[in-house]
Write a protein that holds these residues in place. Structure first.
Motif, PDB file in Angstrom:
ATOM      1  N   LEU A 114       0.826  -1.203   0.000  1.00 40.55           N
ATOM      2  CA  LEU A 114       0.000   0.000   0.000  1.00 40.55           C
ATOM      3  C   LEU A 114       0.862   1.255   0.000  1.00 40.55           C
ATOM      4  O   LEU A 114       1.995   1.258   0.481  1.00 40.55           O
ATOM      5  CB  LEU A 114      -0.903   0.021   1.239  1.00 40.55           C
ATOM      6  N   VAL A 115       0.288   2.327  -0.518  1.00 38.17           N
ATOM      7  CA  VAL A 115       0.935   3.635  -0.435  1.00 38.17           C
ATOM      8  C   VAL A 115       0.842   4.147   0.991  1.00 38.17           C
ATOM      9  O   VAL A 115       1.807   4.651   1.564  1.00 38.17           O
ATOM     10  CB  VAL A 115       0.280   4.628  -1.414  1.00 38.17           C
ATOM     11  N   SER A 116      -0.343   4.011   1.610  1.00 32.61           N
ATOM     12  CA  SER A 116      -0.574   4.413   2.993  1.00 32.61           C
ATOM     13  C   SER A 116      -1.498   3.402   3.652  1.00 32.61           C
ATOM     14  O   SER A 116      -2.522   3.017   3.066  1.00 32.61           O
ATOM     15  CB  SER A 116      -1.202   5.804   3.057  1.00 32.61           C
ATOM     16  N   ILE A 117      -1.169   2.995   4.873  1.00 31.07           N
ATOM     17  CA  ILE A 117      -2.010   2.004   5.546  1.00 31.07           C
ATOM     18  C   ILE A 117      -3.199   2.629   6.258  1.00 31.07           C
ATOM     19  O   ILE A 117      -4.170   1.945   6.567  1.00 31.07           O
ATOM     20  CB  ILE A 117      -1.191   1.175   6.563  1.00 31.07           C
ATOM     21  N   ASP A 118      -3.158   3.929   6.523  1.00 31.82           N
ATOM     22  CA  ASP A 118      -4.222   4.569   7.314  1.00 31.82           C
ATOM     23  C   ASP A 118      -5.605   4.493   6.671  1.00 31.82           C
ATOM     24  O   ASP A 118      -6.573   4.134   7.354  1.00 31.82           O
ATOM     25  CB  ASP A 118      -3.852   6.013   7.621  1.00 31.82           C
ATOM     26  N   PRO A 119      -5.776   4.832   5.374  1.00 30.91           N
ATOM     27  CA  PRO A 119      -7.126   4.715   4.791  1.00 30.91           C
ATOM     28  C   PRO A 119      -7.674   3.293   4.879  1.00 30.91           C
ATOM     29  O   PRO A 119      -8.876   3.101   5.099  1.00 30.91           O
ATOM     30  CB  PRO A 119      -6.911   5.141   3.332  1.00 30.91           C
ATOM     31  N   PHE A 120      -6.793   2.313   4.747  1.00 25.65           N
ATOM     32  CA  PHE A 120      -7.224   0.915   4.828  1.00 25.65           C
ATOM     33  C   PHE A 120      -7.652   0.561   6.244  1.00 25.65           C
ATOM     34  O   PHE A 120      -8.731  -0.007   6.467  1.00 25.65           O
ATOM     35  CB  PHE A 120      -6.088   0.001   4.375  1.00 25.65           C
ATOM     36  N   LEU A 121      -6.813   0.885   7.229  1.00 27.17           N
ATOM     37  CA  LEU A 121      -7.100   0.518   8.614  1.00 27.17           C
ATOM     38  C   LEU A 121      -8.315   1.247   9.179  1.00 27.17           C
ATOM     39  O   LEU A 121      -9.080   0.683   9.956  1.00 27.17           O
ATOM     40  CB  LEU A 121      -5.877   0.803   9.487  1.00 27.17           C
ATOM     41  N   LEU A 122      -8.504   2.496   8.790  1.00 27.39           N
ATOM     42  CA  LEU A 122      -9.638   3.269   9.303  1.00 27.39           C
ATOM     43  C   LEU A 122     -10.974   2.703   8.823  1.00 27.39           C
ATOM     44  O   LEU A 122     -12.006   2.886   9.482  1.00 27.39           O
ATOM     45  CB  LEU A 122      -9.508   4.737   8.885  1.00 27.39           C
ATOM     46  N   ALA A 123     -10.965   2.019   7.678  1.00 22.78           N
ATOM     47  CA  ALA A 123     -12.198   1.436   7.129  1.00 22.78           C
ATOM     48  C   ALA A 123     -12.369  -0.033   7.506  1.00 22.78           C
ATOM     49  O   ALA A 123     -13.452  -0.601   7.329  1.00 22.78           O
ATOM     50  CB  ALA A 123     -12.211   1.580   5.610  1.00 22.78           C
ATOM     51  N   LEU A 124     -11.327  -0.667   8.034  1.00 23.56           N
ATOM     52  CA  LEU A 124     -11.374  -2.094   8.351  1.00 23.56           C
ATOM     53  C   LEU A 124     -12.210  -2.353   9.607  1.00 23.56           C
ATOM     54  O   LEU A 124     -12.057  -1.675  10.621  1.00 23.56           O
ATOM     55  CB  LEU A 124      -9.944  -2.615   8.560  1.00 23.56           C
ATOM     56  N   ASP A 167       2.879   5.832  10.849  1.00 23.57           N
ATOM     57  CA  ASP A 167       3.868   6.878  10.548  1.00 23.57           C
ATOM     58  C   ASP A 167       3.251   8.267  10.567  1.00 23.57           C
ATOM     59  O   ASP A 167       3.933   9.257  10.843  1.00 23.57           O
ATOM     60  CB  ASP A 167       4.510   6.618   9.184  1.00 23.57           C
ATOM     61  N   SER A 168       1.942   8.342  10.289  1.00 26.85           N
ATOM     62  CA  SER A 168       1.266   9.641  10.279  1.00 26.85           C
ATOM     63  C   SER A 168       0.867  10.094  11.677  1.00 26.85           C
ATOM     64  O   SER A 168       0.372  11.209  11.861  1.00 26.85           O
ATOM     65  CB  SER A 168       0.019   9.571   9.398  1.00 26.85           C
ATOM     66  N   GLY A 169       1.048   9.225  12.677  1.00 28.80           N
ATOM     67  CA  GLY A 169       0.668   9.555  14.048  1.00 28.80           C
ATOM     68  C   GLY A 169      -0.695   9.030  14.451  1.00 28.80           C
ATOM     69  O   GLY A 169      -1.111   9.210  15.598  1.00 28.80           O
ATOM     70  N   GLN A 170      -1.406   8.374  13.538  1.00 33.16           N
ATOM     71  CA  GLN A 170      -2.711   7.801  13.849  1.00 33.16           C
ATOM     72  C   GLN A 170      -2.539   6.633  14.828  1.00 33.16           C
ATOM     73  O   GLN A 170      -1.709   5.741  14.605  1.00 33.16           O
ATOM     74  CB  GLN A 170      -3.404   7.318  12.573  1.00 33.16           C
ATOM     75  N   VAL A 171      -3.303   6.630  15.903  1.00 32.84           N
ATOM     76  CA  VAL A 171      -3.188   5.597  16.931  1.00 32.84           C
ATOM     77  C   VAL A 171      -4.340   4.594  16.791  1.00 32.84           C
ATOM     78  O   VAL A 171      -5.501   4.991  16.633  1.00 32.84           O
ATOM     79  CB  VAL A 171      -3.204   6.220  18.344  1.00 32.84           C
ATOM     80  N   TYR A 172      -4.005   3.313  16.854  1.00 35.59           N
ATOM     81  CA  TYR A 172      -4.999   2.243  16.753  1.00 35.59           C
ATOM     82  C   TYR A 172      -4.899   1.364  18.001  1.00 35.59           C
ATOM     83  O   TYR A 172      -3.823   1.210  18.588  1.00 35.59           O
ATOM     84  CB  TYR A 172      -4.758   1.391  15.509  1.00 35.59           C
ATOM     85  N   THR A 173      -6.018   0.781  18.374  1.00 33.42           N
ATOM     86  CA  THR A 173      -6.052  -0.128  19.519  1.00 33.42           C
ATOM     87  C   THR A 173      -6.877  -1.364  19.164  1.00 33.42           C
ATOM     88  O   THR A 173      -7.566  -1.397  18.139  1.00 33.42           O
ATOM     89  CB  THR A 173      -6.681   0.549  20.758  1.00 33.42           C
ATOM     90  N   GLY A 174      -6.805  -2.374  20.021  1.00 38.89           N
ATOM     91  CA  GLY A 174      -7.625  -3.573  19.848  1.00 38.89           C
ATOM     92  C   GLY A 174      -7.231  -4.392  18.639  1.00 38.89           C
ATOM     93  O   GLY A 174      -6.059  -4.468  18.243  1.00 38.89           O
TER      94      GLY A 174
END
Length: 236
Positions: A114-124, A167-174
């Protein structure tokens, strides 16, 4: 415009159940009419027939289509949900390899970077993330094994943390954080963020990888070719 691809794992489910049921009925009828004790061979045939029915049933539980390839995105459909990657977020794809030359192991899957993982993870969705963590663990462990022949593996490769910061600073949990850590570790080992196992594809891993890379160059033409190919197959 989009093309829907049917997974190999879903194909021939009715045939398996039908053949198994017919064979089971024939064997049981033969045993009953003969009025004698069932033999070892007949027991084995009954077991095979039941296994065929069960296999067909399990196949039928999988989504009819597993991949939707459009001009703007690629979608993976799972019985517990789906994920979607926008066209401009797909960097490249290929068959992931693990280890060091000359001992390289090709994993039985297609990898997507992926170019960026954030759009993928935010929708998963967490439910899908949890199922994929379990289902794809054996493939991931094959890559780990190739890199840890001395037995000294980083603990984070074996047990995913439930916290992750991109890398963008977005924090994920669980579960999403655990899946993000799996993606990070997979990329470290193979260069790819995501896996599409061979059984969810409509063709072998090398041809599907080639298809995705062609799609990245000219999505409209690839989707058009797939639709024409499907139309031709339906007419045959």
């Amino acid at each position: 415009m989009q093309a829907k691809l049917r997974a190999q794992a879903n194909q021939h489910s009715i045939e398996f159940m039908l053949v198994g049921a017919v064979c089971l009925c024939i064997i049981m009828a033969f045993v009953i009419l003969r009025d004698s004790v069932i033999s070892v061979v007949e027991t084995a045939l009954v077991s095979i027939a039941i296994f065929s029915i069960l296999l067909g049933f399990l196949k039928s539980q999988q989504p009819y289509y597993s991949i939707v390839l459009g001009t703007q995105s690629v979608v993976y459909i799972h019985k517990f949900g789906r994920w979607k990657i926008a066209f401009d977020n797909v960097h490249s794809s290929g068959v992931p390899k693990a280890g060091e030359a000359p001992e390289l192991l090709e994993l039985n899957a297609v990898g997507i970077k992926l170019v960026s993982i954030d759009p993928f993870l935010l929708a998963l969705k967490p439910r899908l993330a949890g199922k994929l963590l379990i289902e794809q663990r054996h493939i991931f462990l094959q890559a780990v094994k190739m890199h840890c022949k001395n037995g000294n593996c980083p603990s984070e490769w074996l047990i995913e943390s439930d916290e992750y910061s991109s890398d963008s600073g977005q924090v994920y949990t669980g579960l999403i954080a655990m899946f993000a850590n799996r993606m990070h570790n997979l990329k470290t080992l193979t260069g790819y963020d995501l896996l599409l196992p061979a059984n969810v594809l409509d063709r072998d891993i090398w041809r599907f990888s080639y298809l995705l890379n062609r799609w990245k160059l000219d999505p409209a033409q690839v989707v058009k070719n797939l639709l024409e190919e499907q139309a031709t197959n339906e007419q045959m």
